[in-house]
Design a protein around this motif. Structure first.
Motif, PDB file in Angstrom:
ATOM      1  N   LYS A 122      59.569   6.662 -36.309  1.00  0.00           N
ATOM      2  CA  LYS A 122      59.119   7.896 -36.955  1.00  0.00           C
ATOM      3  C   LYS A 122      57.828   8.439 -36.354  1.00  0.00           C
ATOM      4  O   LYS A 122      57.333   9.484 -36.804  1.00  0.00           O
ATOM      5  CB  LYS A 122      58.944   7.680 -38.454  1.00  0.00           C
ATOM      6  N   LEU A 123      57.295   7.783 -35.361  1.00  0.00           N
ATOM      7  CA  LEU A 123      56.037   8.212 -34.751  1.00  0.00           C
ATOM      8  C   LEU A 123      56.220   9.566 -34.076  1.00  0.00           C
ATOM      9  O   LEU A 123      57.083   9.740 -33.221  1.00  0.00           O
ATOM     10  CB  LEU A 123      55.591   7.180 -33.721  1.00  0.00           C
ATOM     11  N   THR A 124      55.405  10.549 -34.481  1.00  0.00           N
ATOM     12  CA  THR A 124      55.482  11.883 -33.874  1.00  0.00           C
ATOM     13  C   THR A 124      54.259  12.212 -33.034  1.00  0.00           C
ATOM     14  O   THR A 124      54.321  13.113 -32.195  1.00  0.00           O
ATOM     15  CB  THR A 124      55.652  12.968 -34.950  1.00  0.00           C
ATOM     16  N   SER A 125      53.146  11.520 -33.253  1.00  0.00           N
ATOM     17  CA  SER A 125      51.948  11.773 -32.456  1.00  0.00           C
ATOM     18  C   SER A 125      51.106  10.504 -32.381  1.00  0.00           C
ATOM     19  O   SER A 125      51.321   9.554 -33.147  1.00  0.00           O
ATOM     20  CB  SER A 125      51.115  12.918 -33.041  1.00  0.00           C
ATOM     21  N   LEU A 126      50.138  10.519 -31.465  1.00  0.00           N
ATOM     22  CA  LEU A 126      49.215   9.389 -31.316  1.00  0.00           C
ATOM     23  C   LEU A 126      47.882   9.681 -31.997  1.00  0.00           C
ATOM     24  O   LEU A 126      46.865   9.083 -31.669  1.00  0.00           O
ATOM     25  CB  LEU A 126      49.000   9.074 -29.831  1.00  0.00           C
ATOM     26  N   SER A 169      50.545   3.766 -43.612  1.00  0.00           N
ATOM     27  CA  SER A 169      49.204   4.199 -43.247  1.00  0.00           C
ATOM     28  C   SER A 169      48.411   3.020 -42.703  1.00  0.00           C
ATOM     29  O   SER A 169      48.611   1.872 -43.121  1.00  0.00           O
ATOM     30  CB  SER A 169      48.484   4.769 -44.477  1.00  0.00           C
ATOM     31  N   LEU A 170      47.494   3.310 -41.785  1.00  0.00           N
ATOM     32  CA  LEU A 170      46.577   2.297 -41.261  1.00  0.00           C
ATOM     33  C   LEU A 170      45.184   2.455 -41.855  1.00  0.00           C
ATOM     34  O   LEU A 170      44.226   1.862 -41.359  1.00  0.00           O
ATOM     35  CB  LEU A 170      46.511   2.388 -39.730  1.00  0.00           C
ATOM     36  N   HIS A 171      45.062   3.226 -42.917  1.00  0.00           N
ATOM     37  CA  HIS A 171      43.764   3.396 -43.561  1.00  0.00           C
ATOM     38  C   HIS A 171      43.269   2.042 -44.060  1.00  0.00           C
ATOM     39  O   HIS A 171      44.012   1.267 -44.652  1.00  0.00           O
ATOM     40  CB  HIS A 171      43.853   4.413 -44.692  1.00  0.00           C
ATOM     41  N   GLY A 172      42.011   1.804 -43.782  1.00  0.00           N
ATOM     42  CA  GLY A 172      41.399   0.509 -43.997  1.00  0.00           C
ATOM     43  C   GLY A 172      40.857  -0.044 -42.690  1.00  0.00           C
ATOM     44  O   GLY A 172      39.984  -0.902 -42.686  1.00  0.00           O
ATOM     45  N   LEU A 173      41.362   0.498 -41.564  1.00  0.00           N
ATOM     46  CA  LEU A 173      40.891   0.061 -40.250  1.00  0.00           C
ATOM     47  C   LEU A 173      39.934   1.079 -39.613  1.00  0.00           C
ATOM     48  O   LEU A 173      39.643   0.984 -38.425  1.00  0.00           O
ATOM     49  CB  LEU A 173      42.089  -0.165 -39.314  1.00  0.00           C
ATOM     50  N   LEU A 212      55.476   4.480 -39.816  1.00  0.00           N
ATOM     51  CA  LEU A 212      54.282   5.172 -39.324  1.00  0.00           C
ATOM     52  C   LEU A 212      54.654   6.438 -38.562  1.00  0.00           C
ATOM     53  O   LEU A 212      55.511   6.415 -37.682  1.00  0.00           O
ATOM     54  CB  LEU A 212      53.460   4.263 -38.410  1.00  0.00           C
ATOM     55  N   VAL A 213      53.945   7.532 -38.867  1.00  0.00           N
ATOM     56  CA  VAL A 213      54.138   8.786 -38.130  1.00  0.00           C
ATOM     57  C   VAL A 213      52.994   9.039 -37.151  1.00  0.00           C
ATOM     58  O   VAL A 213      53.101   9.877 -36.262  1.00  0.00           O
ATOM     59  CB  VAL A 213      54.305   9.990 -39.076  1.00  0.00           C
ATOM     60  N   ASP A 214      51.865   8.340 -37.339  1.00  0.00           N
ATOM     61  CA  ASP A 214      50.735   8.437 -36.418  1.00  0.00           C
ATOM     62  C   ASP A 214      49.875   7.198 -36.612  1.00  0.00           C
ATOM     63  O   ASP A 214      50.241   6.284 -37.358  1.00  0.00           O
ATOM     64  CB  ASP A 214      49.928   9.730 -36.635  1.00  0.00           C
TER      65      ASP A 214
END
Length: 281
Positions: free
Chosen positions: A177-181, A133-137, A155-157
């Motif tokens: 694993k990235l499925t969407s932006l 997760s990029l939570h925190g940004l 990361l998946v997004d």
């Protein structure tokens, strides 16, 4: 630990804009004791005229006020910084601006929550690790030059970058694993480039709901990409490059050709055959 030097740990960079970094600072110190340590260049080593190089010197431009309890924009971390462990993230807590290059690279970093105050960085590299997760940004609004988002194994997004509205370029590559932006929907313009390459499970670019202008548009070798779907995109200032996407109908890429600026070029090759011919001009 906070490293005193940083070298992008991959053997491949998007072919539009390479990136060179001359070092990362120690918390509270400048990088090498001088200004202008971060730079961006084209793949042949020449300076990219569309990217601002050096450190950010305009703290308040286009940026809202930091959250309560955070340092003001005119009291930044000065220089470049390389984060390669959870303790490094904690040491940046409270800063709303980093005047140089923020590199978050490698496994075991953990949460980015201590970066909650961050509103603006000069350059961002994020990858080579196992962040989920990029939570925190969420409060990051401006990347003055380029963002490199690559080789993130989990990361998946890009949820967590939802506050981002401004950058010169974004490069997204080798995120298996990235499925969407999702998370990049607030970005309106990328005057230098967007490049999306070798993301094997990415299916669509439709999360770029606000993107209206790009310089170079480069989409390459994304095995599962089935559609571009960029309803807000109205102009491509430099070149259109879409090739080697085996599930993407060629006509989807051809639909973007009218957006390319006069006297610039397009190269559409080796996508899913559907009646639209390959072309390079």
């Amino acid at each position: 630990m906070i490293s005193t030097s940083f070298s992008l740990a991959c053997d491949w960079l998007p072919p539009i804009i390479g990136e060179s970094s001359t070092g990362a600072g120690t918390i509270g110190e400048t990088s090498g004791g001088s200004e202008g340590s971060a730079s961006s260049s084209t793949s042949d080593g020449t300076e990219d005229p569309d990217l601002t190089t050096g450190e950010d010197t305009d703290p308040a431009a286009s940026v809202g006020e930091p959250p309560p309890g955070c340092l003001p924009l005119d009291q930044p971390f000065v220089g470049d910084v390389d984060i390669d462990g959870p303790g490094d993230v904690a040491q940046l807590a409270g800063y709303s601006r980093i005047s140089g290059h923020l590199a978050i690279w490698g496994p075991g970093i953990g949460s980015l929550e201590p970066l909650y105050c961050l509103k603006k960085v000069n350059q961002l590299t994020l990858g080579g690790g196992d962040l989920t997760s990029l939570h925190g940004l969420e409060n990051l609004e401006v990347i003055t030059t380029a963002a490199e988002l690559g080789m993130n194994s989990e990361l998946v997004d890009f949820q967590g970058l939802n506050g981002l509205v401004q950058a010169q370029a974004i490069h997204i590559y080798k995120n298996p694993k990235l499925t969407s932006l999702d998370g990049l929907g607030g970005v309106v313009s990328l005057p230098s480039a967007i490049s999306v390459a070798e993301n094997d499970n990415l299916q669509s670019l439709d999360a770029l709901t606000s993107l209206s202008h790009v310089g170079v548009f480069h989409v390459r070798s994304n095995a599962s990409l089935v559609e571009l779907d960029l309803p807000a995109l109205s102009s491509i200032g430099a070149s259109l490059e879409v090739f080697g996407n085996p599930s993407l109908p060629s006509c989807d890429a051809h639909a973007l050709v009218p957006l390319v600026a006069v006297a610039q070029g397009a190269c559409i090759l080796d996508n899913l055959p559907d009646g639209c011919a390959d072309t390079c001009w």
